[in-house]
Each structure stands twice: as structure tokens, then as C-alpha cells.
Design an enzyme around this catalytic site. Structure first.
Site, PDB file in Angstrom:
ATOM      1  CD  GLU A  25      40.507  40.095  26.899  1.00 48.81           C
ATOM      2  OE1 GLU A  25      40.958  40.447  27.903  1.00 48.81           O
ATOM      3  OE2 GLU A  25      40.042  40.554  26.120  1.00 48.81           O
ATOM      4  CD  GLU A  50      32.514  40.410  29.546  1.00 47.21           C
ATOM      5  OE1 GLU A  50      31.299  40.980  30.447  1.00 47.21           O
ATOM      6  OE2 GLU A  50      34.029  40.378  29.386  1.00 47.21           O
ATOM      7  CG  ASP A  95      28.549  30.662  30.631  1.00 53.12           C
ATOM      8  OD1 ASP A  95      29.814  30.299  30.917  1.00 53.12           O
ATOM      9  OD2 ASP A  95      28.005  30.519  31.752  1.00 53.12           O
ATOM     10  CG  ASP A 100      34.264  35.977  39.486  1.00 57.09           C
ATOM     11  OD1 ASP A 100      35.020  35.808  40.621  1.00 57.09           O
ATOM     12  OD2 ASP A 100      33.266  36.180  39.611  1.00 57.09           O
ATOM     13  CE  LYS A 145      31.954  32.701  49.870  1.00 59.30           C
ATOM     14  NZ  LYS A 145      30.347  33.570  50.639  1.00 59.30           N
ATOM     15  CB  THR A 172      42.858  44.135  31.356  1.00 59.75           C
ATOM     16  OG1 THR A 172      43.324  44.118  32.505  1.00 59.75           O
ATOM     17  CG2 THR A 172      44.004  43.535  30.796  1.00 59.75           C
ATOM     18  CD  GLU A 173      39.380  47.785  29.737  1.00 63.23           C
ATOM     19  OE1 GLU A 173      39.413  47.889  29.060  1.00 63.23           O
ATOM     20  OE2 GLU A 173      40.039  46.627  30.769  1.00 63.23           O
ATOM     21  CE1 TYR A 174      37.896  46.322  36.669  1.00 62.15           C
ATOM     22  CE2 TYR A 174      37.987  44.309  35.185  1.00 62.15           C
ATOM     23  CZ  TYR A 174      36.730  45.361  35.619  1.00 62.15           C
ATOM     24  OH  TYR A 174      35.402  44.488  35.343  1.00 62.15           O
ATOM     25  CD  GLU A 175      48.220  44.111  33.137  1.00 62.57           C
ATOM     26  OE1 GLU A 175      49.210  44.166  33.014  1.00 62.57           O
ATOM     27  OE2 GLU A 175      47.228  43.520  32.652  1.00 62.57           O
TER      28      GLU A 175
END
Length: 218
Positions: A46, A71, A98, A120, A124, A196-199
Site C-alpha cells: 500500500e 508511508e 518516498d 493526494d 494544479k 480507510t480512515e479517510y474513506e
């Protein structure tokens, strides 16, 4: 999203080098066989694991596979490590590094699957090359994945999803699954989905979750 620095997380990460590999030298290949009890198991990665709810759940549910949580943030790595230790997940390693160096971290044809969860969006245009579904990243994934390897991608960002579908299509990838509202798919699909937490947060607000599974088979 950058997490607030937590001293305990930094201390925990530093005290467990057997579980967390920090900023490895990109000029040297990592000896993954020495970091897993059984390296013959399928390997899944992941990229951008955040607090690790997805990858730790996946590792717990699939003891027959090995997992790497990539991560870059130390605090996030510490939170993942805490869960790993609490659950005794010997099949999970944490790599603090990275994603741009992915090809340096893994041999060719090393992984069976790569997960990209709520990356992310870098909205832009001048930041296009930083998007994890940009063509240079796709080329790296193709190298790291086995011939029958797959990418699973989820996001709540419609713009990033549209971009990713086009980018993967232009790269000649094959789509096995595409959804513009994952949480309202057939029950058997929803039941298999690990949030996921964000999901969880985005879905609770009523935001649609976009998802796709793709491979490099012609």
C-alpha cells in the site's frame, strides 16, 4: 494530510527497526526475505498508508500474504506500528520512504498487488507529475508488479479519478472493475471493501467513493 508530530510515535518507530525500515538507501536493494517469516507468500504494497486502518485490517484478514505499508510520515508510521504490535501482525512491514523511490525499494516482479488509497490529488496542472497515477509512476508499478499483478485505487476526488482512468487507459492498462459509487455497489462487493480512515469520514458525509482495479495485461 500531514499529521501532527507525536513524540511517542517517533520513539516507537526508532525502537523497532525490525518492523520499520526508515529512509533506506535507494542505491541498495532491500533484503525483504530477511524481514518476513515466510517470504514465499504473495506480497502486496500500500502506497501512502496514513494511519494504517486499511493495511493492518488487510494483514489481519490475510495471514497467508505479506504486506508492506509505504508511508513517508514518521507519526503515521508509528500509529501503524502500534496497531501491528497490538495485533501481532508478523506479515506486515512498514517502510518509511518516498513512493518516488519505489523501484529502488523492490525488485522487478516482486509484488502481486499495489494499493493506492485516497492519494493526494495534486490538483494544479504544474503538479501533475506528482500524482501517483501519472505515467511515470505507472511505469514503475509495471516494473515492480508481477506479470499478472494488479493496482487497486480508491479516492473521493472526482477529478483525480477521471485523470487516473485516462492516464491508465493511455498507458494501455486493462480495467477489471470501475465504480463511481463503491459503497452502493452489489452487497458482495461492499462487504469485501476495507475502509480507510479517510474513506469512512468521506462516505459518512455522503460523498461517493470512486474505485477501480486495473492491470497491465493486454
Amino acid at each position: 494530510m500531514r499529521l501532527r508530530n507525536k513524540p511517542w510515535a517517533v520513539e516507537l518507530v526508532n525502537s523497532h527497526p525490525e518492523s520499520v525500515l526508515q529512509n533506506p538507501d535507494p542505491e541498495k536493494k532491500i533484503d525483504w526475505a530477511s524481514r518476513f517469516e515466510d517470504f514465499s507468500k504473495p506480497l502486496e504494497i500500500e502506497i501512502g498508508s496514513g494511519k494504517g486502518q486499511f493495511i493492518t485490517t488487510l494483514a489481519e484478514q490475510n495471514p497467508d500474504k505479506n504486506f508492506v505499508a509505504l508511508e513517508i510520515q514518521t507519526t503515521a508510521a508509528g500509529i501503524i506500528l502500534r496497531t501491528k504490535l497490538e495485533k501481532g501482525l508478523d506479515n506486515l512491514q512498514i517502510l518509511r520512504g518516498d513512493a518516488a523511490n519505489l523501484a529502488a525499494f523492490f525488485d522487478e516482479n516482486a509484488a502481486d498487488k499495489i494499493y493506492l488509497n485516497f492519494s493526494d490529488p495534486w490538483p494544479k496542472t504544474r503538479h501533475e507529475k506528482r500524482r501517483l497515477t501519472y505515467k511515470s509512476f505507472l511505469a514503475t508499478y509495471k516494473t515492480v508488479l508481477k506479470d499478472d499483478g494488479q493496482i487497486e485505487f480508491k479516492t473521493d476526488n472526482a477529478g483525480l479519478f477521471a485523470y487516473s482512468v485516462q492516464s491508465m487507459n493511455n498507458f494501455g492498462m486493462h480495467f477489471d472493475f470501475v465504480s463511481v459509487d463503491l459503497h452502493h455497489e452489489k452487497p458482495e462487493i461492499v462487504e469485501k471493501n476495507i475502509e480507510t480512515e479517510y474513506e469512512h469520514k468521506f462516505a459518512a458525509k455522503g460523498n461517493p467513493i470512486y474505485a477501480l482495479h486495473a492491470d497491465f495485461n493486454e
